[in-house]
Design a protein around this motif. Structure first.
Motif, PDB file in Angstrom:
ATOM      1  N   GLU A   1       0.823  -1.203   0.000  1.00 36.80           N
ATOM      2  CA  GLU A   1       0.000   0.000   0.000  1.00 36.80           C
ATOM      3  C   GLU A   1       0.862   1.261   0.000  1.00 36.80           C
ATOM      4  N   ILE A   2       1.846   1.307   0.897  1.00 38.31           N
ATOM      5  CA  ILE A   2       2.647   2.535   0.982  1.00 38.31           C
ATOM      6  C   ILE A   2       3.610   2.652  -0.194  1.00 38.31           C
ATOM      7  N   THR A   3       3.975   1.535  -0.801  1.00 38.53           N
ATOM      8  CA  THR A   3       4.840   1.593  -1.984  1.00 38.53           C
ATOM      9  C   THR A   3       4.074   2.108  -3.193  1.00 38.53           C
ATOM     10  N   ARG A   4       2.806   1.705  -3.292  1.00 39.92           N
ATOM     11  CA  ARG A   4       1.988   2.114  -4.442  1.00 39.92           C
ATOM     12  C   ARG A   4       1.540   3.571  -4.333  1.00 39.92           C
ATOM     13  N   GLU A   5       1.175   4.012  -3.135  1.00 31.43           N
ATOM     14  CA  GLU A   5       0.692   5.384  -2.953  1.00 31.43           C
ATOM     15  C   GLU A   5       1.342   6.012  -1.721  1.00 31.43           C
ATOM     16  N   PRO A   6       2.638   6.285  -1.790  1.00 31.19           N
ATOM     17  CA  PRO A   6       3.319   6.822  -0.600  1.00 31.19           C
ATOM     18  C   PRO A   6       2.802   8.181  -0.159  1.00 31.19           C
ATOM     19  N   GLU A   7       2.413   9.037  -1.094  1.00 29.42           N
ATOM     20  CA  GLU A   7       1.982  10.384  -0.739  1.00 29.42           C
ATOM     21  C   GLU A   7       0.681  10.388   0.057  1.00 29.42           C
ATOM     22  N   SER A   8      -0.215   9.489  -0.289  1.00 29.47           N
ATOM     23  CA  SER A   8      -1.504   9.447   0.416  1.00 29.47           C
ATOM     24  C   SER A   8      -1.461   8.564   1.653  1.00 29.47           C
ATOM     25  N   GLN A   9      -0.469   7.693   1.747  1.00 28.25           N
ATOM     26  CA  GLN A   9      -0.399   6.736   2.847  1.00 28.25           C
ATOM     27  C   GLN A   9       0.473   7.211   4.008  1.00 28.25           C
ATOM     28  N   LEU A  10       1.502   7.980   3.711  1.00 30.12           N
ATOM     29  CA  LEU A  10       2.522   8.271   4.716  1.00 30.12           C
ATOM     30  C   LEU A  10       2.587   9.744   5.085  1.00 30.12           C
ATOM     31  N   LEU A  11       2.998  10.006   6.320  1.00 28.48           N
ATOM     32  CA  LEU A  11       3.346  11.367   6.734  1.00 28.48           C
ATOM     33  C   LEU A  11       4.745  11.714   6.243  1.00 28.48           C
TER      34      LEU A  11
END
Length: 297
Positions: free
Chosen positions: A97-107
């Motif tokens: 999940e965080i690899t595919r959409e890092p901007e929306s998943q991570l601070l």
């Protein structure tokens, strides 16, 4: 002697990701941060979650995690990628999940490199681990566990364990001796080279390349004076020169003086004069070369 099977810190040091997570969660409990981790492609991917953004303040959390991991010194783990986000429902595929959409998943995300213990420290730690493992095998067993181990007190088994321990100890001592010898030898070699180097240098005549490097080391304000000094020497030598070799040496000195003058900076108080002298010394060098040709005939 502590049973290492139940020693979480030891398992974390051996590289167990589950043990590393447990140690991190215990030490970060007061800050309200929970971690999950996956070892992927040589990198420990670490996910940090908390209820608020303040609890995931980057600089403080990164420093804490790096300090904890370096105290554990997990084997075969050097790169760690720290990811942070507000806590959400459990996701088994959180790395995808965080690899595919890092901007929306991570601070934020930060990669760190763990400082590895030096060779000597690692040898000491490995030896202590080995001693602990051998010690555990000699621990008295409970009444309920005795039937499981067959012939545990067999003299042959005891002799094998003692022999294995002795061999491990000898190998460790030999390795320590080899490391110590190499360190002392390198130090002695460096000391010897430093003490003999000036003598060797003094016995070699300075060639043109050495002279050029020495001139480059001169402070810029001294280049003008050095060029004048060399030019005066060339001028004096030209009054008594007779052979072709002497004239060639004079020509080289005039050329060196010209090269030095060309290096005078525009900020120098005699910069314009240096420009004139550069061309003049070049002409003198050419004239000396002509005299060398005449002396050959």
């Amino acid at each position: 002697m502590v049973n290492r099977i139940n020693d979480i810190a030891w398992q974390a040091h051996r590289g167990s990701v589950a043990a590393i997570i447990q140690v991190l969660n215990e030490r970060l409990a007061n800050s309200g941060v929970r971690t999950r981790a996956i070892f992927d492609d040589g990198v420990l991917q670490l996910l940090c979650e908390a209820n608020t953004v303040d609890q995931l303040e980057k600089s403080n959390l990164v420093n804490q995690i790096q300090e904890i991991l370096e105290s554990i010194a997990p084997r075969n783990i050097r790169k760690v990628n720290i990811n942070s986000r507000i806590v959400r429902e459990q996701q088994l595929l959180w790395l995808d999940e965080i690899t595919r959409e890092p901007e929306s998943q991570l601070l934020w995300s930060e990669e760190i490199i763990l400082e590895q213990p030096n060779t000597f420290q690692q040898l000491i730690r490995d030896f202590q681990d080995r001693q602990a493992e051998l010690g555990n095998s000699n621990l008295p067993k409970t009444q309920s566990s005795r039937p499981i181990l067959i012939n545990n007190n067999n003299p042959k088994n005891l002799d094998r364990r003692r022999l294995l321990f002795a061999l491990s100890l000898c190998s460790f001592l030999l390795l320590i001796g080899w490391v110590g010898y190499n360190l002392l030898y390198r130090k002695f070699k460096q000391t010897t080279q430093k003490s003999t180097y000036p003598i060797a240098q003094a016995s070699k005549p300075a060639n043109s390349k050495q002279q050029k490097s020495q001139s480059q080391d001169l402070p810029k304000e001294d280049i003008f004076l050095e060029a004048v000094r060399i030019a005066n020497q060339a001028s004096a030598a030209g009054k008594v020169a007779k052979s072709s070799t002497q004239w060639l040496e004079i020509a080289a000195n005039w050329q060196r003086a010209s090269d030095l003058m060309s290096q005078v900076l525009p900020s120098h108080s005699r910069y314009k004069e240096a420009q004139i002298r550069t061309k003049l010394y070049q002409q003198y060098s050419q004239a000396a070369q002509q005299e060398a040709e005449k002396s050959k005939s």
